[in-house]
Design a protein around this motif. Sequence first.
Motif, PDB file in Angstrom:
ATOM      1  N   MET A  27     -28.842  -6.364   4.272  1.00  0.00           N
ATOM      2  CA  MET A  27     -27.929  -7.059   3.403  1.00  0.00           C
ATOM      3  C   MET A  27     -26.636  -6.248   3.255  1.00  0.00           C
ATOM      4  SD  MET A  27     -28.516  -8.210  -0.547  1.00  0.00           S
ATOM      5  CE  MET A  27     -29.297  -6.716  -0.969  1.00  0.00           C
ATOM      6  N   LEU A  28     -26.743  -4.953   2.966  1.00  0.00           N
ATOM      7  CA  LEU A  28     -25.537  -4.142   2.816  1.00  0.00           C
ATOM      8  C   LEU A  28     -24.747  -4.046   4.109  1.00  0.00           C
ATOM      9  CD1 LEU A  28     -26.818  -1.250   0.526  1.00  0.00           C
ATOM     10  CD2 LEU A  28     -25.424  -3.216  -0.108  1.00  0.00           C
ATOM     11  N   ALA A  29     -25.452  -3.972   5.228  1.00  0.00           N
ATOM     12  CA  ALA A  29     -24.764  -3.900   6.512  1.00  0.00           C
ATOM     13  C   ALA A  29     -23.955  -5.172   6.768  1.00  0.00           C
ATOM     14  CB  ALA A  29     -25.766  -3.669   7.638  1.00  0.00           C
ATOM     15  N   GLN A  30     -24.472  -6.315   6.324  1.00  0.00           N
ATOM     16  CA  GLN A  30     -23.764  -7.576   6.532  1.00  0.00           C
ATOM     17  C   GLN A  30     -22.548  -7.692   5.608  1.00  0.00           C
ATOM     18  OE1 GLN A  30     -26.268 -11.022   6.255  1.00  0.00           O
ATOM     19  NE2 GLN A  30     -24.692 -12.392   7.003  1.00  0.00           N
ATOM     20  N   LEU A  31     -22.624  -7.117   4.410  1.00  0.00           N
ATOM     21  CA  LEU A  31     -21.515  -7.218   3.463  1.00  0.00           C
ATOM     22  C   LEU A  31     -20.514  -6.071   3.599  1.00  0.00           C
ATOM     23  CD1 LEU A  31     -23.400  -8.376   0.246  1.00  0.00           C
ATOM     24  CD2 LEU A  31     -22.064  -9.771   1.833  1.00  0.00           C
ATOM     25  N   HIS A  32     -20.890  -5.025   4.324  1.00  0.00           N
ATOM     26  CA  HIS A  32     -20.031  -3.850   4.474  1.00  0.00           C
ATOM     27  C   HIS A  32     -18.623  -4.156   4.999  1.00  0.00           C
ATOM     28  CE1 HIS A  32     -18.863   0.269   5.181  1.00  0.00           C
ATOM     29  NE2 HIS A  32     -18.589  -0.034   6.429  1.00  0.00           N
ATOM     30  N   PRO A  33     -18.442  -5.098   5.929  1.00  0.00           N
ATOM     31  CA  PRO A  33     -17.078  -5.364   6.434  1.00  0.00           C
ATOM     32  C   PRO A  33     -16.097  -5.916   5.397  1.00  0.00           C
ATOM     33  CG  PRO A  33     -18.712  -6.192   7.979  1.00  0.00           C
ATOM     34  CD  PRO A  33     -19.447  -5.806   6.731  1.00  0.00           C
ATOM     35  N   ILE A  34     -16.571  -6.391   4.251  1.00  0.00           N
ATOM     36  CA  ILE A  34     -15.655  -6.852   3.202  1.00  0.00           C
ATOM     37  C   ILE A  34     -15.054  -5.606   2.572  1.00  0.00           C
ATOM     38  CG2 ILE A  34     -15.401  -8.132   1.054  1.00  0.00           C
ATOM     39  CD1 ILE A  34     -17.891  -9.732   1.855  1.00  0.00           C
ATOM     40  N   GLN A  35     -13.748  -5.446   2.719  1.00  0.00           N
ATOM     41  CA  GLN A  35     -13.094  -4.232   2.254  1.00  0.00           C
ATOM     42  C   GLN A  35     -11.968  -4.549   1.280  1.00  0.00           C
ATOM     43  OE1 GLN A  35     -11.818  -1.822   5.494  1.00  0.00           O
ATOM     44  NE2 GLN A  35     -13.796  -1.842   6.483  1.00  0.00           N
ATOM     45  N   MET A  36     -11.662  -3.571   0.445  1.00  0.00           N
ATOM     46  CA  MET A  36     -10.531  -3.652  -0.463  1.00  0.00           C
ATOM     47  C   MET A  36      -9.426  -2.781   0.118  1.00  0.00           C
ATOM     48  SD  MET A  36      -9.582  -5.022  -3.225  1.00  0.00           S
ATOM     49  CE  MET A  36      -9.510  -4.987  -4.968  1.00  0.00           C
ATOM     50  N   VAL A  37      -8.245  -3.337   0.255  1.00  0.00           N
ATOM     51  CA  VAL A  37      -7.107  -2.603   0.817  1.00  0.00           C
ATOM     52  C   VAL A  37      -5.903  -2.755  -0.104  1.00  0.00           C
ATOM     53  CG1 VAL A  37      -7.877  -2.879   3.210  1.00  0.00           C
ATOM     54  CG2 VAL A  37      -6.359  -4.560   2.227  1.00  0.00           C
ATOM     55  N   ASP A  38      -4.991  -1.788  -0.041  1.00  0.00           N
ATOM     56  CA  ASP A  38      -3.716  -1.886  -0.747  1.00  0.00           C
ATOM     57  C   ASP A  38      -2.625  -2.124   0.279  1.00  0.00           C
ATOM     58  OD1 ASP A  38      -4.607  -1.487  -3.343  1.00  0.00           O
ATOM     59  OD2 ASP A  38      -4.336   0.680  -3.276  1.00  0.00           O
ATOM     60  N   VAL A  39      -1.939  -3.244   0.163  1.00  0.00           N
ATOM     61  CA  VAL A  39      -0.794  -3.550   1.017  1.00  0.00           C
ATOM     62  C   VAL A  39       0.437  -3.048   0.271  1.00  0.00           C
ATOM     63  CG1 VAL A  39       0.515  -5.371   2.159  1.00  0.00           C
ATOM     64  CG2 VAL A  39      -1.970  -5.577   1.943  1.00  0.00           C
ATOM     65  N   CYS A  40       1.145  -2.070   0.858  1.00  0.00           N
ATOM     66  CA  CYS A  40       2.299  -1.443   0.205  1.00  0.00           C
ATOM     67  C   CYS A  40       3.569  -1.795   0.979  1.00  0.00           C
ATOM     68  CB  CYS A  40       2.122   0.076   0.163  1.00  0.00           C
ATOM     69  SG  CYS A  40       0.628   0.596  -0.673  1.00  0.00           S
ATOM     70  N   LEU A  41       4.487  -2.461   0.315  1.00  0.00           N
ATOM     71  CA  LEU A  41       5.735  -2.891   0.939  1.00  0.00           C
ATOM     72  C   LEU A  41       6.922  -2.299   0.187  1.00  0.00           C
ATOM     73  CD1 LEU A  41       4.793  -6.651   1.280  1.00  0.00           C
ATOM     74  CD2 LEU A  41       4.741  -4.946   3.091  1.00  0.00           C
ATOM     75  N   PRO A  42       7.865  -1.669   0.896  1.00  0.00           N
ATOM     76  CA  PRO A  42       9.044  -1.142   0.210  1.00  0.00           C
ATOM     77  C   PRO A  42       9.988  -2.285  -0.170  1.00  0.00           C
ATOM     78  CG  PRO A  42       9.216  -0.770   2.568  1.00  0.00           C
ATOM     79  CD  PRO A  42       7.862  -1.373   2.327  1.00  0.00           C
ATOM     80  N   THR A  43      10.649  -2.134  -1.313  1.00  0.00           N
ATOM     81  CA  THR A  43      11.637  -3.121  -1.736  1.00  0.00           C
ATOM     82  C   THR A  43      13.033  -2.589  -1.413  1.00  0.00           C
ATOM     83  OG1 THR A  43      11.829  -2.215  -3.966  1.00  0.00           O
ATOM     84  CG2 THR A  43      10.138  -3.898  -3.619  1.00  0.00           C
ATOM     85  N   THR A  44      14.015  -3.452  -1.496  1.00  0.00           N
ATOM     86  CA  THR A  44      15.383  -3.048  -1.167  1.00  0.00           C
ATOM     87  C   THR A  44      15.979  -2.100  -2.204  1.00  0.00           C
ATOM     88  OG1 THR A  44      16.230  -5.038  -2.242  1.00  0.00           O
ATOM     89  CG2 THR A  44      15.865  -5.149   0.137  1.00  0.00           C
ATOM     90  N   ASP A  45      15.389  -2.038  -3.407  1.00  0.00           N
ATOM     91  CA  ASP A  45      15.926  -1.141  -4.436  1.00  0.00           C
ATOM     92  C   ASP A  45      15.150   0.175  -4.537  1.00  0.00           C
ATOM     93  OD1 ASP A  45      13.612  -2.057  -5.605  1.00  0.00           O
ATOM     94  OD2 ASP A  45      14.569  -2.829  -7.407  1.00  0.00           O
ATOM     95  N   GLY A  46      14.334   0.494  -3.540  1.00  0.00           N
ATOM     96  CA  GLY A  46      13.644   1.771  -3.493  1.00  0.00           C
ATOM     97  C   GLY A  46      12.286   1.810  -4.176  1.00  0.00           C
ATOM     98  N   ARG A  47      11.850   0.709  -4.744  1.00  0.00           N
ATOM     99  CA  ARG A  47      10.522   0.664  -5.356  1.00  0.00           C
ATOM    100  C   ARG A  47       9.513   0.166  -4.326  1.00  0.00           C
ATOM    101  NH1 ARG A  47      11.166  -2.872 -10.557  1.00  0.00           N
ATOM    102  NH2 ARG A  47      12.187  -4.198  -9.033  1.00  0.00           N
ATOM    103  N   TRP A  48       8.242   0.120  -4.731  1.00  0.00           N
ATOM    104  CA  TRP A  48       7.177  -0.353  -3.857  1.00  0.00           C
ATOM    105  C   TRP A  48       6.469  -1.538  -4.494  1.00  0.00           C
ATOM    106  CZ3 TRP A  48       6.117   1.449   0.946  1.00  0.00           C
ATOM    107  CH2 TRP A  48       6.753   2.632   1.331  1.00  0.00           C
ATOM    108  N   LEU A  49       6.200  -2.556  -3.698  1.00  0.00           N
ATOM    109  CA  LEU A  49       5.353  -3.670  -4.108  1.00  0.00           C
ATOM    110  C   LEU A  49       3.965  -3.348  -3.570  1.00  0.00           C
ATOM    111  CD1 LEU A  49       4.910  -6.525  -5.257  1.00  0.00           C
ATOM    112  CD2 LEU A  49       5.545  -7.398  -2.998  1.00  0.00           C
ATOM    113  N   ILE A  50       2.995  -3.207  -4.467  1.00  0.00           N
ATOM    114  CA  ILE A  50       1.634  -2.858  -4.080  1.00  0.00           C
ATOM    115  C   ILE A  50       0.734  -4.045  -4.384  1.00  0.00           C
ATOM    116  CG2 ILE A  50      -0.280  -1.250  -4.423  1.00  0.00           C
ATOM    117  CD1 ILE A  50       1.893   0.728  -5.481  1.00  0.00           C
ATOM    118  N   MET A  51       0.100  -4.571  -3.335  1.00  0.00           N
ATOM    119  CA  MET A  51      -0.772  -5.724  -3.493  1.00  0.00           C
ATOM    120  C   MET A  51      -2.193  -5.339  -3.090  1.00  0.00           C
ATOM    121  SD  MET A  51       1.674  -8.826  -2.145  1.00  0.00           S
ATOM    122  CE  MET A  51       1.585  -8.309  -0.449  1.00  0.00           C
ATOM    123  N   PRO A  52      -3.072  -5.079  -4.078  1.00  0.00           N
ATOM    124  CA  PRO A  52      -4.471  -4.815  -3.738  1.00  0.00           C
ATOM    125  C   PRO A  52      -5.132  -6.116  -3.273  1.00  0.00           C
ATOM    126  CG  PRO A  52      -3.982  -4.242  -6.040  1.00  0.00           C
ATOM    127  CD  PRO A  52      -2.810  -4.957  -5.490  1.00  0.00           C
TER     128      PRO A  52
END
Length: 67
Positions: free
Chosen positions: A1-26
Amino acid sequence: MLAQLHPIQMVDVCLPTTDGRWLIMPRYTEPEPDQQALLAKLRLTLPHQPPPRIRSGSLVLPGETRR
């Protein structure tokens, strides 16, 4: 069961903005149909995608060191 669910991952998508800040989308990856069926059998649901955050300054990504 764990082996089958293991590929589901949580990631943070980090994108720079034009004003020098970061947009972070978990985000978690969407489950495949067989994973979705297993989650349904276990009566489990994944949480809603978390809301994005804005952060100023620099980010330290995995594998990097601060200077």
